[in-house]
Design an enzyme around this catalytic site. Sequence first.
Site, PDB file in Angstrom:
ATOM      1  N   ASP A  13       0.713  -0.888  -0.072  1.00  0.00           N
ATOM      2  CA  ASP A  13       0.200  -0.063  -0.273  1.00  0.00           C
ATOM      3  C   ASP A  13       0.992   1.394  -0.163  1.00  0.00           C
ATOM      4  O   ASP A  13       0.529   2.487   0.879  1.00  0.00           O
ATOM      5  CB  ASP A  13      -0.738  -0.071   1.346  1.00  0.00           C
ATOM      6  CG  ASP A  13      -1.896  -1.293   0.913  1.00  0.00           C
ATOM      7  OD1 ASP A  13      -1.829  -2.256  -0.090  1.00  0.00           O
ATOM      8  OD2 ASP A  13      -2.901  -1.242   2.545  1.00  0.00           O
ATOM      9  N   ASP A  56      -0.353  -4.484  -3.818  1.00  0.00           N
ATOM     10  CA  ASP A  56      -1.500  -3.541  -3.998  1.00  0.00           C
ATOM     11  C   ASP A  56      -0.684  -2.627  -3.863  1.00  0.00           C
ATOM     12  O   ASP A  56      -1.391  -1.468  -3.023  1.00  0.00           O
ATOM     13  CB  ASP A  56      -1.933  -3.620  -2.956  1.00  0.00           C
ATOM     14  CG  ASP A  56      -3.103  -5.275  -3.252  1.00  0.00           C
ATOM     15  OD1 ASP A  56      -3.241  -5.799  -4.343  1.00  0.00           O
ATOM     16  OD2 ASP A  56      -3.580  -5.585  -1.966  1.00  0.00           O
ATOM     17  N   TYR A 105       1.182  -7.452  -6.211  1.00  0.00           N
ATOM     18  CA  TYR A 105       0.553  -7.302  -7.027  1.00  0.00           C
ATOM     19  C   TYR A 105       0.376  -6.065  -6.857  1.00  0.00           C
ATOM     20  O   TYR A 105       0.562  -5.596  -6.070  1.00  0.00           O
ATOM     21  CB  TYR A 105      -0.949  -7.374  -6.219  1.00  0.00           C
ATOM     22  CG  TYR A 105      -1.623  -8.636  -5.580  1.00  0.00           C
ATOM     23  CD1 TYR A 105      -1.920  -9.822  -6.650  1.00  0.00           C
ATOM     24  CD2 TYR A 105      -1.333  -8.763  -4.608  1.00  0.00           C
ATOM     25  CE1 TYR A 105      -2.494 -11.054  -6.299  1.00  0.00           C
ATOM     26  CE2 TYR A 105      -1.115 -10.161  -3.891  1.00  0.00           C
ATOM     27  CZ  TYR A 105      -2.263 -11.584  -4.873  1.00  0.00           C
ATOM     28  OH  TYR A 105      -2.047 -12.408  -4.135  1.00  0.00           O
ATOM     29  N   ARG A 143      -5.233  -6.175  -9.270  1.00  0.00           N
ATOM     30  CA  ARG A 143      -6.437  -7.241  -8.629  1.00  0.00           C
ATOM     31  C   ARG A 143      -7.334  -6.240  -8.755  1.00  0.00           C
ATOM     32  O   ARG A 143      -7.341  -5.059  -8.312  1.00  0.00           O
ATOM     33  CB  ARG A 143      -6.234  -8.256  -8.015  1.00  0.00           C
ATOM     34  CG  ARG A 143      -5.741  -7.753  -6.283  1.00  0.00           C
ATOM     35  CD  ARG A 143      -5.435  -8.639  -5.409  1.00  0.00           C
ATOM     36  NE  ARG A 143      -4.716  -8.083  -4.427  1.00  0.00           N
ATOM     37  CZ  ARG A 143      -4.621  -8.996  -3.265  1.00  0.00           C
ATOM     38  NH1 ARG A 143      -4.782 -10.478  -2.867  1.00  0.00           N
ATOM     39  NH2 ARG A 143      -4.139  -8.215  -1.845  1.00  0.00           N
TER      40      ARG A 143
END
Length: 652
Positions: free
Chosen positions: A472, A493, A521, A557
């Site tokens: 993040d 992410d 990801y 995703r």
Amino acid sequence: MKSSPTLITFAATLVLAPLPLHARTNTPVSYTQDVLPLWDGVAPGALGTAPADVPTMAVYRATGDRATGAAAVIFPGGGYQHLATEKEGVKVAQWLNGQGVTAFVVTYRLGPRYQHPIMEQDGQRAVRLVRARAARYGINPSRIAVVGFSAGGHLAGTVATRGTSGNSTASDPVERMSARPDAAILVYPVVTMQAPHAHTGSRTNLLGVQPLPAVLREMSLETQVSTQTPPTFLVASTEDRSVPVENSLALYSALRAAQVPVELHVYERGRHGFGLAPDDAVLSTWTGHAADWLSRTLREPRIATTPTADTTTHAVVDARHRGANGDSVRGVPVYRTINAAVAAAPNFPLTPYLIRIRAGRYAEKISVDKPNIRMVGAGRDSTVITWSDIAGTPAPGGGTLGTRGSWTLRATQPDFRLEHLTVENAFDYNSNARKANEDTTKIRDAQGLALALTDRSDRAVLNDVVLLGHQDTFFADAGRTYVTRSRIDGNVDFIFGAGRVVFDDCDIISLDRGSTSNNGYIAAPSTDVSTYGMLFIRSRLKKASPSMAPNTVSLGRPWHPGGNPRAVGMAIFVDTWMDDHISSKGWDRMSAGPTANGERIWFEPQHARFAEYGSKGPGAVASPSRRVLSDGDALTYSIDLVLDGWKPGVTR
């Protein structure tokens, strides 16, 4: 006696001299004409199938080396009852062809058979259709002007002031395009629908005999101007008794108040409907001025290459400063901390407030809650802002900070700019991950933000910036953001949120988690289904370590916060180089929950807006699960469309 002009200009100074227009149009031009219906099939709201019920546009192509890639959508006038197609359409198209501009003459639906919003609907559709057919006609989709005369000027102005961004989920590719033009030329335009200067015929045909006062105001162009209105060129005459010059003056004043570039030419003589005025040596000079203006306005790409804001330094931050915070050094206040400089800034600066941050490591947690703040470092290897909060960090009032509170730097207001520095979330993610699960010192929620753009953030710019983190790293959750020549590091992410973000010429670095199957990801967009999301263009997806296992990092995703069904994320990679760590399947699934029944909901990537176009490198492999855009669909994912016409000024 020939008329003499009064020239009022803003954003440019004109010199009355021989104009390049006349030299250029002496050369014969080959006009190639096609006629396109604005819609395939029956137009929305059509009352029949007669020619008057079928809006169309005729195409006049600029040919050969004359073509500049610019386009103009022309709306002839006629009081919203008929169309002066020859004088204010065909002749104008031929003139524009002489300037290298491909022109489209629109036949829009008319009153009293049709009324608002049908005409506006036709106007916006025409601009969308030109963008959708840009490749076919050799047009740059970011160089499209609207041109309108009289009531056609009102329609062109309506499109310019009210043009909407495209619906990225529309089944019709044309409707995915933005209807906002890049420039507007309005000649003796109908502007206001309100007394005492309204053109009553146009008003009646557009709005009916007794429109409500609120509708009159809504359809008056001077009330619809915003900072997003494109640059505008106005032509009027004080002799015009049909559409008084006060119409153009009202629009000029509104554009200036909104700081929109505008140029106004008012001529002493010239009755309404003079068109190109080929028989008047003075009045016809408007075409030369307009040609020069259009060339200047549409010459540059949408992303400006020179600074657009005042570069005055308002504050300096220097960790080695020995005086009191705010002491003046050579006329500029100097602060020891960034927080002190931000606190001293005006609450609502009207122009960019520039804070220069000298070389050093600044251990600060900073929230910028004021608009128009620009922070410029001494270089991304020299100026570093660092903090180490994570989601599991205890919060001052109890509980934990959570992901949204784990930022090192946060901006919550419009027009935030960050340049030439590094922002770091310094939590030791890897050491924490190596701890055994039964180790009581292991923190379960170890995600931490380097930068968060939230709340009312919009028109944010990151230029030559490094964002360092793991899970993040970059939370772009609001408004529009343009990121260029920057680097973002992370593993899981690490670029996520609901914002509209363009990553242009950036390095996206995946950190090695040491796995042979899943090293993370890149993107986790939560974009609302109604808008654009993330566009990666001319960028590079790299791995931090050469030893990272191949085929172990997903492009992204779909994140559905709280299971939100409207969060249909968009991540598009265009002309992007990919190393071999990128997974051959491209995308992965993501879950939300648990629900009240203790179940998790899984969201599959094929239901999100994930795609590629022009991918290169070892990781750019063909796969049934990696959607590739067609040439036509790729045009619907441009920088201009994602940013909805906003032009971020970036110093090269």
